[in-house]
Every structure is written in structure tokens, then in C-alpha cells.
Design a protein around this motif. Structure first.
Motif, short mmCIF file in Angstrom:
data_model
loop_
_atom_site.label_atom_id
_atom_site.label_comp_id
_atom_site.label_asym_id
_atom_site.label_seq_id
_atom_site.Cartn_x
_atom_site.Cartn_y
_atom_site.Cartn_z
N UNK A 67 0.75 -1.16 0.09
CA UNK A 67 0.21 -0.05 0.07
C UNK A 67 0.82 1.26 0.03
N UNK A 68 1.98 1.35 0.82
CA UNK A 68 2.75 2.20 0.73
C UNK A 68 3.58 2.72 -0.86
N UNK A 69 3.66 1.59 -1.31
CA UNK A 69 4.34 1.61 -2.78
C UNK A 69 3.10 2.28 -3.80
N UNK A 70 1.92 1.74 -3.61
CA UNK A 70 1.11 2.27 -4.44
C UNK A 70 0.73 3.75 -4.19
N UNK A 71 1.00 3.98 -2.74
CA UNK A 71 0.62 5.50 -2.59
C UNK A 71 1.82 6.54 -2.95
N UNK B 132 5.93 2.14 -17.47
CA UNK B 132 6.73 0.71 -17.65
C UNK B 132 7.16 0.23 -16.17
N UNK B 133 7.54 1.01 -15.50
CA UNK B 133 8.24 0.93 -14.43
C UNK B 133 7.27 0.52 -13.17
N UNK B 134 6.14 1.51 -13.28
CA UNK B 134 5.16 1.33 -12.34
C UNK B 134 4.65 -0.34 -12.52
N UNK B 135 4.28 -0.65 -13.77
CA UNK B 135 3.68 -1.81 -14.30
C UNK B 135 4.81 -3.25 -13.64
N UNK B 136 6.07 -2.79 -13.80
CA UNK B 136 6.99 -3.60 -13.41
C UNK B 136 6.82 -4.18 -11.93
N UNK B 137 6.78 -2.91 -11.16
CA UNK B 137 6.93 -3.13 -9.59
C UNK B 137 5.44 -3.59 -9.12
N UNK B 138 4.32 -3.43 -9.92
CA UNK B 138 2.95 -3.81 -9.64
C UNK B 138 3.00 -5.37 -9.60
N UNK B 139 3.57 -5.54 -10.80
CA UNK B 139 3.49 -7.24 -11.08
C UNK B 139 4.40 -7.87 -10.15
N UNK B 140 5.47 -7.39 -9.86
CA UNK B 140 6.37 -8.00 -8.67
C UNK B 140 5.65 -8.18 -7.40
N UNK B 141 5.22 -6.84 -7.09
CA UNK B 141 4.26 -6.99 -5.72
C UNK B 141 3.01 -8.16 -5.92
N UNK B 142 2.43 -8.02 -6.97
CA UNK B 142 1.11 -8.94 -7.00
C UNK B 142 1.86 -10.33 -6.63
N UNK B 143 2.95 -10.54 -7.69
CA UNK B 143 3.65 -11.83 -7.52
C UNK B 143 4.04 -12.22 -5.90
N UNK B 144 4.57 -11.32 -5.54
CA UNK B 144 5.15 -11.56 -3.98
C UNK B 144 3.86 -11.86 -2.98
N UNK C 67 -7.95 -8.37 -1.02
CA UNK C 67 -8.58 -8.29 -2.69
C UNK C 67 -8.64 -6.78 -3.09
N UNK C 68 -8.56 -5.85 -2.15
CA UNK C 68 -8.40 -4.36 -2.64
C UNK C 68 -7.09 -4.24 -3.27
N UNK C 69 -5.78 -4.71 -2.36
CA UNK C 69 -4.57 -4.32 -3.04
C UNK C 69 -4.31 -5.19 -4.13
#
Lengths: 229, 229
Positions: A84-88, A97-109, A153-155
DNA sequence: GTCTATAGTCGGATAGAC
DNA sequence: GTCTATCCGACTATAGAC
């Protein structure tokens, strides 16, 4: 005269033992089939104390669900906090592209942590209770939904939106999140079938690693796929 | 004196009514919590007839599971038959673009049928019973596994292998099949959570169409993704 | 095959001593 | 707070009439 959960005091170990035993027995047998005698025996306390501390069987059941919600939050909460911090921090910059990459990694984590929880022996009893509540929601379902489901589910949905990097509706992202989470849930919900078909004798570190690799691959594929069909 | 299931005869409508009611009540309450009285009342037959026709409560439970296995087979069997025919026709030619395309389409079709079954009201009671058996397998689990699970998982894995068109091991294909099936299962196993989070009041034709589109997209993405990560 | 009636067991709740 | 003892209802299974 028997206010539910009279808060801390001399009887706290008793309440704690009852709750832990309740999760085990309710998870194994379900609410109706579980007997208060079986629970009090497992907790090694007197059967009448269930009435004193929790007002009765339903009160103990609710206390068990609250305990589960707190346990799941303790286990996944810190990770969800950091996401949530990262999202904020990324803020409204939902593209790039950077945001997408970070978000994918976070989702996988997030899903690796989630499936790790589902695989653990510790959570086996929780999971059974939660699955029961899903199939036949009681008053206690709110405790679980508000306690952790809604937040996770929200995140997950927000990460899907950012990782996909295309204009999918919020409802679509939620649906995608559910299908992704389902890939982890199946290993608990259909555990007996999985063990038999995979010819596994246990779901240990090696099997969990295979599952996690599969999840990583699938999530990346789903999120990066072309919108076209 | 009371051979379980004395085969057809005058009592067949009674047995049928009992089995249908048993699926409903066992699914709602679980084996222990379900009372033979509730079942016989729902079936509108005398309670003592359970003992006569099925030998007792466990016998009725097994009969209910057999009925479910037969129902699922009736619903998905023809589709699985046709897929198996296609697989046999393609034979050992497990590679090639045409085979991959056909296999992907078949896999998508199988899951659309599967999720349609999971969404139907008719199957709600079956699904609850099956999920219970997965969480706490009894002697009856074999009936379900051998009855339809094993066969459906088999074709799904084979389709994954052919659709992926790369050298994944059989175990990997099975794992992939489970994650794909999990995307459908979640809409039954976590139905309460889905309805709440999606703010759906029912899971009708429109919602089912959205789910199917999502599944189609995800399956294609997973199966066509590059092996690299 | 279907019914009534009941035997025998076990469950949740609670009163009351300590 | 913890215990013993018990009430009362609900359950499965079965005997036996029809």
C-alpha cells in the motif's frame, strides 16, 4: 452475569486455550457437529467454562473467527502495508513501464505469501473454517470479510490495474484478481484432489516451490497478455 | 434383512427422493450435523426407511455421493468424450500449430462448461458436498475422485500439454491444469466473498459471461506465454 | 415397503458449591 | 474462575404391527 469475554484477568489462559481448541475442532467438524465437550477436552478445561467465558457455543465460534482474522492479518499485514505504501508513492501515476513492473512483482510476491499461508499446517484449520463460512455464511462471515479479505482483495485488484497498464475497468480488475487468487486457493480447497493427482505424499517445501513458480509464470502471463483475444 | 439398495422395485421413488434430499441436507449441514429426520422430512418419507433402504445414515451418504458422480458425468461426460476423441485423432502428433490451436480451444470450452456447472443453482448442493469431502476426505472421496475428477483432470492436463506446444513435464502440465481449474473453482469455493466484493446480487447469465470471458483470456495467456520468465 | 413407537445415547446449557 | 451434577431436548437405530 456472563458477559462475553470479560477481558484480561485470571481466566485469560483458559480463554486462549478454548479458542485454539475451538479453531481445531470447529475446523474439523463444522459448527453443529463440533461438541463443546470435545472442545473443552482438547483445551483441557471444564466444559461449563465455555458458557462462562463466551456465553455459549456461538460466542466461542465468533471468538475463534476473530482470532483467525487477527492471525491472518498478523501474517500478511506487513506485506500488504508495504504494498500500500508503494501504491501511495506511485500515486496516480498508474501507467508507465516502471510502475507496471513494480506492480507485477508486488502481485507475485503477495500471491507467493498467500499460497505459503494456505500450504502451512498452521493454517489448515483456519482454512477449513473459512471455506465453511464461504459455503454457508453465518453471522461470522463479516468478521472474516472485514477482517482481512476485503483489504487483500483491494490491493490485489489495484496491483492488477497497475500491472496490466491498460484501461481495464475496476470490475474487470477485481475479476482478474479473483482468478489469480483462485489459482492459489485451489491448493487448499481441492487439496485432497491435488495430492492424489500429483501423487504427492505431502505439500512440503519442494512442492510449494513448484506451485510458486507456476503462479509467478501465470500471473505474469495473464497481466502482460494483449487485450485482444 | 436390509441389503443396501435392494435395486429397482416399488421403493424406487422413495430411494430417489431420499437421495435428492440427502444431497441438499448433507451439503448444507455436513454429515454429522445433518439429521436423518431432516432428510426424511425433506424427502417426505418416513425416517425409518433410511435404515431399510440404505442400512443407515452412512449408506445414504455414500449413495448421495454416487448420485453426484453420475450427475457430473452426465453433464460433462459428452464433452469430455468428444475431447478424448479429438486427442486420439491427433494421436501422438502432440506438436504443430493446428494441434495447439485445437487444444487451446478445447481447454477453453472445457472450462466454460465447468464453470457453468459450478455457477448453476442445480449444482450448488453437489459443490458444497464435494468441497467438504476435499477438506475432510471420508471413505466416499474415492467415489468422487474415480467417478469424474481423475478423468477431467486427465484430459485437462493433456490439453495443456498439447496447447503449450513446448516440452513441459507431465507434472508441470498437471500443475498448470490445477491452476486453470482453480480459476473456475474459486467462484464456488469463495462464492460469498466474490458476491460481496463484486457487489453482485446474483450469479446469473451476465456475470457468468464476464467470468467466461476472463477465463478464456487467462487460459490463452497462460498457455501461450513464453517459457522464459 | 411403510408405518409407529421407543430404547439408548449424546448434546448444550445452567444451577449452585467452592 | 472453576468445578460437579443435572435437566431437557434431539439424535440414530430398531422392534414390530400392518
Amino acid at each position: 452475569m456472563n458477559d462475553p469475554t470479560p477481558s484480561a484477568g485470571r481466566g485469560e489462559p483458559t480463554r486462549d486455550a478454548l479458542i485454539r481448541a475451538a479453531i481445531e475442532i470447529f475446523g474439523r467438524d463444522g459448527f453443529d457437529a463440533a461438541s463443546t465437550r470435545a472442545i473443552s477436552d482438547a483445551a483441557d478445561v471444564n466444559q461449563a467454562l465455555i458458557g462462562y467465558h463466551f456465553g455459549g457455543k456461538p460466542g466461542l465460534y465468533l471468538a475463534a473467527l476473530r482470532f483467525i482474522a487477527a492471525s491472518v492479518s498478523a501474517r500478511l499485514g506487513p506485506l500488504v502495508d508495504s504494498i500500500e505504501e508503494q501504491i501511495a508513492k506511485d500515486g496516480q501515476a498508474r501507467t508507465g513501464k516502471k510502475v507496471a513492473e513494480r506492480s507485477l512483482a508486488a502481485l507475485q510476491g503477495l500471491l507467493e505469501a498467500f499460497v505459503g499461508m494456505l500450504a502451512s499446517d498452521e493454517s489448515a484449520a483456519w482454512a477449513r473454517l473459512i471455506l465453511r463460512e464461504q459455503q454457508n455464511p453465518s453471522d461470522g462471515f463479516d468478521v472474516l470479510y472485514e477482517g482481512f479479505m476485503h483489504r487483500i482483495l483491494g490491493v490485489a485488484s489495484e496491483l492488477v490495474a497497475r500491472a496490466q497498464n491498460r484501461g481495464a475497468s475496476a470490475a474487470d480488475c477485481k475479476l482478474t484478481a479473483f482468478t489469480i487468487i483462485g489459482q492459489a486457493v485451489v491448493f487448499r480447497a481441492a487439496r485432497a484432489c491435488v495430492m492424489r493427482e500429483m501423487q504427492w505424499s505431502e505439500l512440503g517445501a519442494s512442492e510449494l516451490a513448484d506451485i510458486r513458480a507456476q503462479l509467478r509464470r501465470n500471473i505474469a502471463a495473464i497481466v502482460q497478455a494483449e487485450p485482444s483475444r
